[in-house]
Design a protein around this motif. Structure first.
Motif, PDB file in Angstrom:
ATOM      1  N   MET A   1       0.843  -1.186   0.000  1.00 47.90           N
ATOM      2  CA  MET A   1       0.000   0.000   0.000  1.00 47.90           C
ATOM      3  C   MET A   1       0.876   1.233   0.000  1.00 47.90           C
ATOM      4  N   ARG A   3       2.040   5.264   0.115  1.00 49.00           N
ATOM      5  CA  ARG A   3       1.728   6.316   1.059  1.00 49.00           C
ATOM      6  C   ARG A   3       0.643   7.230   0.515  1.00 49.00           C
ATOM      7  N   PRO A  16      -6.938   0.832   0.520  1.00 44.90           N
ATOM      8  CA  PRO A  16      -6.592  -0.516   0.987  1.00 44.90           C
ATOM      9  C   PRO A  16      -7.528  -1.562   0.393  1.00 44.90           C
ATOM     10  N   GLU A 334      -0.935   5.678   9.874  1.00 44.82           N
ATOM     11  CA  GLU A 334      -0.808   4.631   8.859  1.00 44.82           C
ATOM     12  C   GLU A 334       0.650   4.415   8.466  1.00 44.82           C
ATOM     13  N   ASP A 335       1.354   5.495   8.186  1.00 49.02           N
ATOM     14  CA  ASP A 335       2.764   5.383   7.810  1.00 49.02           C
ATOM     15  C   ASP A 335       3.584   4.764   8.936  1.00 49.02           C
ATOM     16  N   THR A 338       2.599   0.985   9.563  1.00 48.26           N
ATOM     17  CA  THR A 338       3.017   0.159   8.440  1.00 48.26           C
ATOM     18  C   THR A 338       4.514  -0.122   8.512  1.00 48.26           C
ATOM     19  N   GLU A 339       5.290   0.900   8.880  1.00 53.02           N
ATOM     20  CA  GLU A 339       6.736   0.714   9.010  1.00 53.02           C
ATOM     21  C   GLU A 339       7.080  -0.148  10.215  1.00 53.02           C
ATOM     22  N   MET A 343       3.904  -4.416   7.703  1.00 54.45           N
ATOM     23  CA  MET A 343       2.780  -4.843   6.870  1.00 54.45           C
ATOM     24  C   MET A 343       1.824  -3.663   6.729  1.00 54.45           C
ATOM     25  N   PRO A 344       0.976  -3.655   5.699  1.00 56.37           N
ATOM     26  CA  PRO A 344       0.056  -2.522   5.532  1.00 56.37           C
ATOM     27  C   PRO A 344      -0.927  -2.410   6.687  1.00 56.37           C
ATOM     28  N   VAL A 345      -1.049  -1.199   7.232  1.00 55.80           N
ATOM     29  CA  VAL A 345      -1.996  -0.926   8.311  1.00 55.80           C
ATOM     30  C   VAL A 345      -2.735   0.363   7.935  1.00 55.80           C
ATOM     31  N   PRO A 346      -3.811   0.269   7.147  1.00 58.31           N
ATOM     32  CA  PRO A 346      -4.496   1.477   6.689  1.00 58.31           C
ATOM     33  C   PRO A 346      -5.133   2.259   7.822  1.00 58.31           C
ATOM     34  N   ILE A 362      -6.071  -3.488  11.356  1.00 57.08           N
ATOM     35  CA  ILE A 362      -4.997  -4.476  11.325  1.00 57.08           C
ATOM     36  C   ILE A 362      -5.559  -5.781  10.767  1.00 57.08           C
TER      37      ILE A 362
END
Length: 415
Positions: A1, A3, A16, A334-335, A338-339, A343-346, A362
């Motif tokens: 995903m 930024r 997402p 979110e940024d 995710t870092e 994993m992507p966490v919208p 999550i």
């Protein structure tokens, strides 16, 4: 995903996806699809008789009488909802938060989407009193609300509304002359079906509800797009279906023949399909519950997930600690997550929540393993939490959450 860009707070192309299962394709489904790959004919818009008959059987087994003439199929829920919105006309009411792709469908058609807060007990449905007030305000300002979209097993909140709450919302919608679209994509993913009462609005007001189900929720891989809709068995329902089919025809939106064959097979619910679904739901529930425990232990908030393969977390109690790290809104959250989680966490802004609300979804699929062997091991293990790769993933997630909790304690003023 990728930024999110600041302008617009979440361009559609970076939105997402729905939570994925994180599991290999069921071999029997793959065999059906492969056997149909050589078919040269095109599936009719709205679905072939075989697919619609299978969908009718699926609906009947869930207490919703259905005939082929009441049903339509499309390559995914998004084009089907788009056709419904276009066919209904007017403005659309949505719960806040709601599935990420609902509001973009409304905006695409040049309509207005009005978000209504959800009740304290659950997500997925608007608070009935807030719904009435929103409709009154919108009409007073010259709007034309005609459609309410809700979900009885919700993405993003992973909750199911109590029947009494849903009934009050349905009554409020009918009082205002709204047609209801009930997204029931996740209804077959209840974590503890013996403890959770799920009643859909079509069972309460069958003449005023269209049921929508994306088969990627329980039956098909996400990249085999297929969804079905059941329209009311009324003259108005037939007219709505006809208009929706016109829209799908204009879009050239038909289910690919091999996917239609796999969808019809899955909707017939043979033993191998239901056994896989049962095992997958058990796995997702077990891991989601573990993540929820870590979330609460870290001081964040979130309702216990009861459906789907995700959970929705409110990080507001850790707001001061997050601010120390430069995280002050949902985009920055979110940024950051995710870092940290890898994993992507919208963020909640993608689901209609305010930008200032520190909320995020999550998903559990990335925690199940990095290859087919690990994911199948998680699926078949008596206790997946004891598998080394699942334990490592959960420990890493809990560690990242604990770091936030430690920061929050350091920022607390002395007593």
């Amino acid at each position: 995903m990728e930024r999110t860009l600041p302008e617009g707070h979440g361009p559609v192309r970076y939105g997402p996806p729905a939570p994925e299962p994180g599991l290999p394709v069921l071999p029997e489904l793959a065999a059906v699809l492969a056997a149909s790959a050589g078919r040269a004919h095109t599936e009719p818009v709205g679905g072939s008789p075989a697919l619609l008959d299978a969908a009718a059987g699926y609906m009947r087994r869930r207490g919703m009488p259905a005939e082929r003439s009441q049903l339509a199929a499309a390559p995914g829920a998004a084009p089907l909802l788009c056709a419904l919105i276009a066919a209904t006309g007017g403005d659309v009411l949505l719960p806040r938060p709601c599935t990420a792709w609902w509001a973009p469908q409304v905006r695409l058609l040049g309509r207005q989407a009005f978000h209504v807060p959800t009740p304290p007990e659950c997500g997925g449905v608007p608070d009935p009193y807030a719904l009435l007030e929103t409709v009154r305000r919108v009409r007073a300002e010259g709007g034309d609300p005609r459609l309410l979209v809700l979900s009885v097993a919700d993405d993003p909140t992973a909750t199911v509304p109590p029947p009494e709450v849903l009934h009050e919302t349905v009554e409020a919608a009918l009082r205002e002359g709204l047609h209801i679209v009930s997204d029931e994509t996740w209804r077959d993913t209840l974590h503890h079906p013996e403890e959770t009462v799920l009643i859909g609005p079509a069972e309460m007001a069958p003449r005023h509800v269209t049921v929508l189900a994306d088969l990627a929720g329980a039956f098909l891989p996400p990249d085999w797009p297929a969804a079905v809709a059941r329209f009311p068995a009324t003259g108005e329902g037939a007219a709505l279906r006809a208009r929706a089919l016109d829209v799908l025809t204009v879009l050239g939106s038909s289910v690919a023949a091999p996917v239609a064959a796999a969808a019809a097979y899955a909707l017939g619910e043979p033993a191998e399909v239901t056994d896989r679904l049962t095992a997958a739901v058990r796995l997702h529930a077990r891991v989601a519950e573990a993540v929820h425990r870590s979330v609460l232990a870290a001081g964040a908030l979130g309702r216990a997930p009861v459906a789907g393969r995700h959970l929705y977390v409110d990080f507001a109690p850790l707001g001061d600690a997050l601010a120390e790290r430069g995280v002050t809104d949902a985009m920055e959250l979110e940024d950051h997550l995710t870092e940290r989680f890898g994993m992507p966490v919208p963020g909640g802004h993608r689901f209609g929540d305010g930008l200032g609300a520190l909320r995020a979804r999550i998903s559990v699929a990335p925690l199940l393993g990095t290859d087919t062997e690990q994911r199948l091991a998680a699926l078949t293990a008596p206790d997946p939490l004891e598998l080394p790769h699942v334990e490592r993933a959960l420990t890493a997630l809990a560690g990242a959450l604990d770091d936030l909790r430690a920061d929050a304690r350091r920022t607390e003023p002395p007593r």
